[in-house]
Design a protein around this motif. Structure first.
Motif, PDB file in Angstrom:
ATOM      1  N   ASP A 190       0.814  -1.218   0.000  1.00  0.00           N
ATOM      2  CA  ASP A 190       0.000   0.000   0.000  1.00  0.00           C
ATOM      3  C   ASP A 190       0.853   1.276   0.000  1.00  0.00           C
ATOM      4  N   TYR A 191       2.055   1.211  -0.602  1.00  0.00           N
ATOM      5  CA  TYR A 191       2.917   2.377  -0.802  1.00  0.00           C
ATOM      6  C   TYR A 191       3.342   3.060   0.503  1.00  0.00           C
ATOM      7  N   ILE A 192       3.661   2.242   1.482  1.00  0.00           N
ATOM      8  CA  ILE A 192       4.179   2.726   2.760  1.00  0.00           C
ATOM      9  C   ILE A 192       5.660   2.386   2.826  1.00  0.00           C
ATOM     10  N   LEU A 193       6.467   3.310   3.343  1.00  0.00           N
ATOM     11  CA  LEU A 193       7.879   3.042   3.588  1.00  0.00           C
ATOM     12  C   LEU A 193       8.105   2.914   5.090  1.00  0.00           C
ATOM     13  N   LYS A 194       8.781   1.864   5.483  1.00  0.00           N
ATOM     14  CA  LYS A 194       9.195   1.657   6.870  1.00  0.00           C
ATOM     15  C   LYS A 194      10.643   2.130   6.953  1.00  0.00           C
ATOM     16  N   ILE A 195      10.890   3.168   7.740  1.00  0.00           N
ATOM     17  CA  ILE A 195      12.184   3.840   7.735  1.00  0.00           C
ATOM     18  C   ILE A 195      12.785   3.863   9.136  1.00  0.00           C
ATOM     19  N   ARG A 196      14.038   3.478   9.228  1.00  0.00           N
ATOM     20  CA  ARG A 196      14.802   3.607  10.471  1.00  0.00           C
ATOM     21  C   ARG A 196      15.693   4.843  10.306  1.00  0.00           C
ATOM     22  N   PHE A 197      15.674   5.704  11.334  1.00  0.00           N
ATOM     23  CA  PHE A 197      16.472   6.925  11.317  1.00  0.00           C
ATOM     24  C   PHE A 197      17.696   6.780  12.218  1.00  0.00           C
ATOM     25  N   ASN A 198      18.652   7.693  12.061  1.00  0.00           N
ATOM     26  CA  ASN A 198      19.901   7.581  12.806  1.00  0.00           C
ATOM     27  C   ASN A 198      19.770   7.882  14.293  1.00  0.00           C
ATOM     28  N   ASN A 199      18.585   8.213  14.763  1.00  0.00           N
ATOM     29  CA  ASN A 199      18.323   8.331  16.190  1.00  0.00           C
ATOM     30  C   ASN A 199      17.669   7.044  16.712  1.00  0.00           C
ATOM     31  N   ASP A 200      17.689   6.000  15.884  1.00  0.00           N
ATOM     32  CA  ASP A 200      17.136   4.670  16.141  1.00  0.00           C
ATOM     33  C   ASP A 200      15.604   4.654  16.181  1.00  0.00           C
ATOM     34  N   GLU A 201      14.983   5.699  15.690  1.00  0.00           N
ATOM     35  CA  GLU A 201      13.525   5.774  15.634  1.00  0.00           C
ATOM     36  C   GLU A 201      13.023   5.076  14.371  1.00  0.00           C
ATOM     37  N   LEU A 202      11.959   4.312  14.514  1.00  0.00           N
ATOM     38  CA  LEU A 202      11.306   3.640  13.396  1.00  0.00           C
ATOM     39  C   LEU A 202      10.046   4.426  13.067  1.00  0.00           C
ATOM     40  N   ARG A 203       9.936   4.828  11.786  1.00  0.00           N
ATOM     41  CA  ARG A 203       8.796   5.640  11.373  1.00  0.00           C
ATOM     42  C   ARG A 203       8.265   5.124  10.035  1.00  0.00           C
ATOM     43  N   TYR A 204       7.045   5.561   9.685  1.00  0.00           N
ATOM     44  CA  TYR A 204       6.376   5.137   8.459  1.00  0.00           C
ATOM     45  C   TYR A 204       5.997   6.362   7.646  1.00  0.00           C
ATOM     46  N   PHE A 205       6.249   6.266   6.341  1.00  0.00           N
ATOM     47  CA  PHE A 205       5.920   7.356   5.429  1.00  0.00           C
ATOM     48  C   PHE A 205       4.984   6.838   4.349  1.00  0.00           C
ATOM     49  N   ASP A 206       3.835   7.495   4.191  1.00  0.00           N
ATOM     50  CA  ASP A 206       2.833   7.113   3.197  1.00  0.00           C
ATOM     51  C   ASP A 206       3.123   7.852   1.889  1.00  0.00           C
ATOM     52  N   VAL A 207       3.661   7.141   0.917  1.00  0.00           N
ATOM     53  CA  VAL A 207       4.044   7.739  -0.365  1.00  0.00           C
ATOM     54  C   VAL A 207       2.822   8.187  -1.167  1.00  0.00           C
ATOM     55  N   LYS A 208       1.646   7.665  -0.844  1.00  0.00           N
ATOM     56  CA  LYS A 208       0.428   8.089  -1.556  1.00  0.00           C
ATOM     57  C   LYS A 208       0.174   9.580  -1.384  1.00  0.00           C
ATOM     58  N   LYS A 209       0.747  10.189  -0.356  1.00  0.00           N
ATOM     59  CA  LYS A 209       0.594  11.634  -0.144  1.00  0.00           C
ATOM     60  C   LYS A 209       1.273  12.442  -1.247  1.00  0.00           C
ATOM     61  N   ILE A 210       2.264  11.849  -1.896  1.00  0.00           N
ATOM     62  CA  ILE A 210       3.034  12.613  -2.883  1.00  0.00           C
ATOM     63  C   ILE A 210       2.996  12.027  -4.287  1.00  0.00           C
ATOM     64  N   TYR A 211       2.572  10.776  -4.458  1.00  0.00           N
ATOM     65  CA  TYR A 211       2.771  10.124  -5.758  1.00  0.00           C
ATOM     66  C   TYR A 211       1.833  10.586  -6.869  1.00  0.00           C
ATOM     67  N   THR A 212       0.949  11.523  -6.596  1.00  0.00           N
ATOM     68  CA  THR A 212       0.143  12.103  -7.672  1.00  0.00           C
ATOM     69  C   THR A 212       0.795  13.364  -8.243  1.00  0.00           C
ATOM     70  N   LEU A 213       1.810  13.880  -7.556  1.00  0.00           N
ATOM     71  CA  LEU A 213       2.550  15.031  -8.069  1.00  0.00           C
ATOM     72  C   LEU A 213       3.372  14.594  -9.276  1.00  0.00           C
ATOM     73  N   ASN A 214       3.474  15.433 -10.281  1.00  0.00           N
ATOM     74  CA  ASN A 214       4.123  15.051 -11.541  1.00  0.00           C
ATOM     75  C   ASN A 214       5.474  14.392 -11.354  1.00  0.00           C
ATOM     76  N   CYS A 215       6.339  14.973 -10.547  1.00  0.00           N
ATOM     77  CA  CYS A 215       7.704  14.438 -10.422  1.00  0.00           C
ATOM     78  C   CYS A 215       7.740  13.089  -9.705  1.00  0.00           C
ATOM     79  N   PHE A 216       6.687  12.729  -8.976  1.00  0.00           N
ATOM     80  CA  PHE A 216       6.650  11.465  -8.247  1.00  0.00           C
ATOM     81  C   PHE A 216       5.736  10.411  -8.881  1.00  0.00           C
ATOM     82  N   LYS A 217       5.099  10.723 -10.024  1.00  0.00           N
ATOM     83  CA  LYS A 217       4.171   9.781 -10.653  1.00  0.00           C
ATOM     84  C   LYS A 217       4.782   8.413 -10.954  1.00  0.00           C
TER      85      LYS A 217
END
Length: 89
Positions: free
Chosen positions: A22-49
């Motif tokens: 479902d176009y979610i990224l599971k991301i670990r950051f250098n502060n050891d935090e695990l976060r999720y980013f929903d790419v559907k928020k941006i993938y309708t923009l021309n540069c991200f299509k």
């Protein structure tokens, strides 16, 4: 981790990424935090299509503390952290 530019500390930077369904990224950051980013928020923009193609989306990688794909598509590392959440929607 606590790099400073012009007197301001940088936000955490991505160190690993895993594409999820479902176009979610599971991301670990250098502060050891695990976060999720929903790419559907941006993938309708021309540069991200191209990210709407699941195979292309799944080829995500870490680049300079953020996420990137082929065709020179990447996302601002500060926005990535600020717009991601600690829970999966």
């Amino acid at each position: 981790m606590n790099e400073i530019i012009h007197g301001e500390p940088l936000l955490p930077r991505a160190v690993s990424v895993e594409p999820l369904p479902d176009y979610i990224l599971k991301i670990r950051f250098n502060n050891d935090e695990l976060r999720y980013f929903d790419v559907k928020k941006i993938y309708t923009l021309n540069c991200f299509k191209p990210l709407q193609n699941k195979e292309f989306f799944n080829n995500v990688r870490i680049s300079y503390g953020s996420v990137a794909w082929g065709n020179d598509i990447d996302y601002c590392p500060d926005c990535l952290y600020e717009e991601s959440s600690s829970y999966k929607d």
